[in-house]
Design an enzyme around this catalytic site. Sequence first.
Site, PDB file in Angstrom:
ATOM      1  CB  SER A 232      -0.980   0.154   1.339  1.00 16.22           C
ATOM      2  OG  SER A 232      -1.398   1.335   1.592  1.00 16.22           O
TER       3      SER A 232
ATOM      4  CE1 TYR B 178      -4.794  -2.042   4.521  1.00 16.52           C
ATOM      5  CE2 TYR B 178      -3.728  -0.324   3.993  1.00 16.52           C
ATOM      6  CZ  TYR B 178      -3.989  -1.357   3.336  1.00 16.52           C
ATOM      7  OH  TYR B 178      -4.162  -1.357   2.443  1.00 16.52           O
TER       8      TYR B 178
HETATM    9  P1  NAP Z   1     -12.150  -5.354  -1.189  1.00 18.35           P
HETATM   10  O1  NAP Z   1     -12.437  -5.253  -2.490  1.00 18.35           O
HETATM   11  O2  NAP Z   1     -12.464  -5.804   0.471  1.00 18.35           O
HETATM   12  O3  NAP Z   1     -11.191  -6.815  -1.220  1.00 18.35           O
HETATM   13  C1  NAP Z   1     -10.388  -7.884  -0.254  1.00 18.35           C
HETATM   14  C2  NAP Z   1     -10.234  -9.357  -0.747  1.00 18.35           C
HETATM   15  O4  NAP Z   1      -9.369  -9.795   0.372  1.00 18.35           O
HETATM   16  C3  NAP Z   1     -11.345  -9.931  -0.940  1.00 18.35           C
HETATM   17  O5  NAP Z   1     -11.476 -10.784  -1.917  1.00 18.35           O
HETATM   18  C4  NAP Z   1     -11.760 -10.468   0.245  1.00 18.35           C
HETATM   19  O6  NAP Z   1     -11.935 -11.850   0.497  1.00 18.35           O
HETATM   20  C5  NAP Z   1      -9.788 -10.436   0.828  1.00 18.35           C
HETATM   21  N1  NAP Z   1     -10.104 -11.235   2.380  1.00 18.35           N
HETATM   22  C6  NAP Z   1     -10.004 -10.298   3.656  1.00 18.35           C
HETATM   23  N2  NAP Z   1      -9.806 -10.743   4.620  1.00 18.35           N
HETATM   24  C7  NAP Z   1     -10.139 -12.500   4.212  1.00 18.35           C
HETATM   25  C8  NAP Z   1      -9.258 -13.500   4.635  1.00 18.35           C
HETATM   26  N3  NAP Z   1      -9.508 -13.634   6.034  1.00 18.35           N
HETATM   27  N4  NAP Z   1      -9.023 -14.893   3.869  1.00 18.35           N
HETATM   28  C9  NAP Z   1      -9.130 -14.571   2.818  1.00 18.35           C
HETATM   29  N5  NAP Z   1      -9.284 -14.045   2.131  1.00 18.35           N
HETATM   30  C10 NAP Z   1     -10.137 -12.403   2.350  1.00 18.35           C
HETATM   31  O7  NAP Z   1     -10.319  -5.255  -1.472  1.00 18.35           O
HETATM   32  P2  NAP Z   1      -9.612  -4.124  -1.921  1.00 18.35           P
HETATM   33  O8  NAP Z   1      -9.111  -3.208  -2.186  1.00 18.35           O
HETATM   34  O9  NAP Z   1      -9.539  -5.177  -3.379  1.00 18.35           O
HETATM   35  O10 NAP Z   1      -7.772  -4.733  -1.344  1.00 18.35           O
HETATM   36  C11 NAP Z   1      -7.485  -5.332  -1.776  1.00 18.35           C
HETATM   37  C12 NAP Z   1      -5.902  -5.422  -1.648  1.00 18.35           C
HETATM   38  O11 NAP Z   1      -4.852  -4.470  -1.391  1.00 18.35           O
HETATM   39  C13 NAP Z   1      -5.775  -5.315   0.347  1.00 18.35           C
HETATM   40  O12 NAP Z   1      -4.153  -6.312   1.219  1.00 18.35           O
HETATM   41  C14 NAP Z   1      -5.544  -3.758   0.495  1.00 18.35           C
HETATM   42  O13 NAP Z   1      -4.366  -3.846   1.253  1.00 18.35           O
HETATM   43  C15 NAP Z   1      -4.833  -3.685  -0.509  1.00 18.35           C
HETATM   44  N6  NAP Z   1      -4.926  -2.211  -0.661  1.00 18.35           N
HETATM   45  C16 NAP Z   1      -6.352  -1.821  -1.037  1.00 18.35           C
HETATM   46  C17 NAP Z   1      -6.165  -0.234  -1.481  1.00 18.35           C
HETATM   47  C18 NAP Z   1      -7.237   0.622  -1.803  1.00 18.35           C
HETATM   48  O14 NAP Z   1      -7.337   1.733  -2.114  1.00 18.35           O
HETATM   49  N7  NAP Z   1      -8.311   0.036  -2.665  1.00 18.35           N
HETATM   50  C19 NAP Z   1      -4.812   0.423  -1.963  1.00 18.35           C
HETATM   51  C20 NAP Z   1      -3.605   0.103  -1.127  1.00 18.35           C
HETATM   52  C21 NAP Z   1      -3.235  -1.599  -0.833  1.00 18.35           C
HETATM   53  P3  NAP Z   1     -12.989 -12.495   1.143  1.00 18.35           P
HETATM   54  O15 NAP Z   1     -14.386 -11.660   1.907  1.00 18.35           O
HETATM   55  O16 NAP Z   1     -14.405 -13.543   0.058  1.00 18.35           O
HETATM   56  O17 NAP Z   1     -12.125 -13.711   2.331  1.00 18.35           O
END
Ligand code: NAP
Length: 259
Positions: free
Chosen positions: A144, A157
Amino acid sequence: MPNTSPFSLSGKTALVAGASRGIGLAIARETAAAGAHVILAARSTEKLQMEVDAIKALGYSAEAMSLDVADNASIDAAAAKLPPIDILHNVAGTNVRKRFTDFTQEEYDRIMQTNLHGIVRLTRLVGKKMVERGQGGKIINIGSLMSIQGLPYLAVYAMTKSALWGLTRVLAAEWAKHNIQVNCIAPGFIITDLNRKMWEPAHMKEWLKGAQADPRAGTPEDVAPLAVFLSSPGSGYINGQCIAVDGGYSTTRVWPFEP
Ligand code: NAP
């Protein structure tokens, strides 16, 4: 004829941990489109199966796997079932935004377990087999902007994402001799379920206009192509890097000056 394009993932097997929606789902779709067999893993197994069916309907190869990275038994069970993995995308993550002094122990433990300890355990199990197999591999950790800088109310985080960036550098150094490249992607402000509500107020979007050169928020589809490239043969000399996909947020500003 074998596909020798440096961008092709033909013949590779990829595990996307956290593939049911958002950035992980976009990565899974593009990884399959680049020719890999993709294992979509997360807790929402029905949603995963739906996405797998959609990927297969396009003529690509995929399967679903139940995985809860907050549960060690689930990680161990998933790892035991896996075929040989060439590419590991560590995407699963969660977040709680609040004042540092207000975090409960439960919130701290849950974020740490999901974003860091679970990912570390999975990487240890998958990475061990990758090393033993001796055919190289790719590990892509989704960090991130909080891997490399700070914003208020994101303490736990940021601790997990900074640690993933640290892990990336050390594993890149440790496993380079096994032809395993380990890199980190630092997505910027990407609208997903994780933050959709936070970005609703107009003042948030207004702030972004002054904060980065490209004023729009990103999409999961902005992130996926880099993840695919970092898992392809063409990125063989890219190792131990953290690459931001952030519309320039981490390196640019705009100002009112006009010449
Ligand atoms: P999201 O749409 O909420 O997706 C999160 C994903 O992680 C889902 O597929 C969820 O699947 C999975 N997940 C969560 N808890 C889990 C667990 N205990 N076991 C297995 N899978 C789990 O969020 P996103 O924004 O795409 O985030 C994906 C990654 O990108 C994260 O690591 C986040 O920190 C990172 N990120 C996001 C942003 C942003 O702006 N969106 C920026 C920087 C980094 P289930 O709920 O089905 O398990």
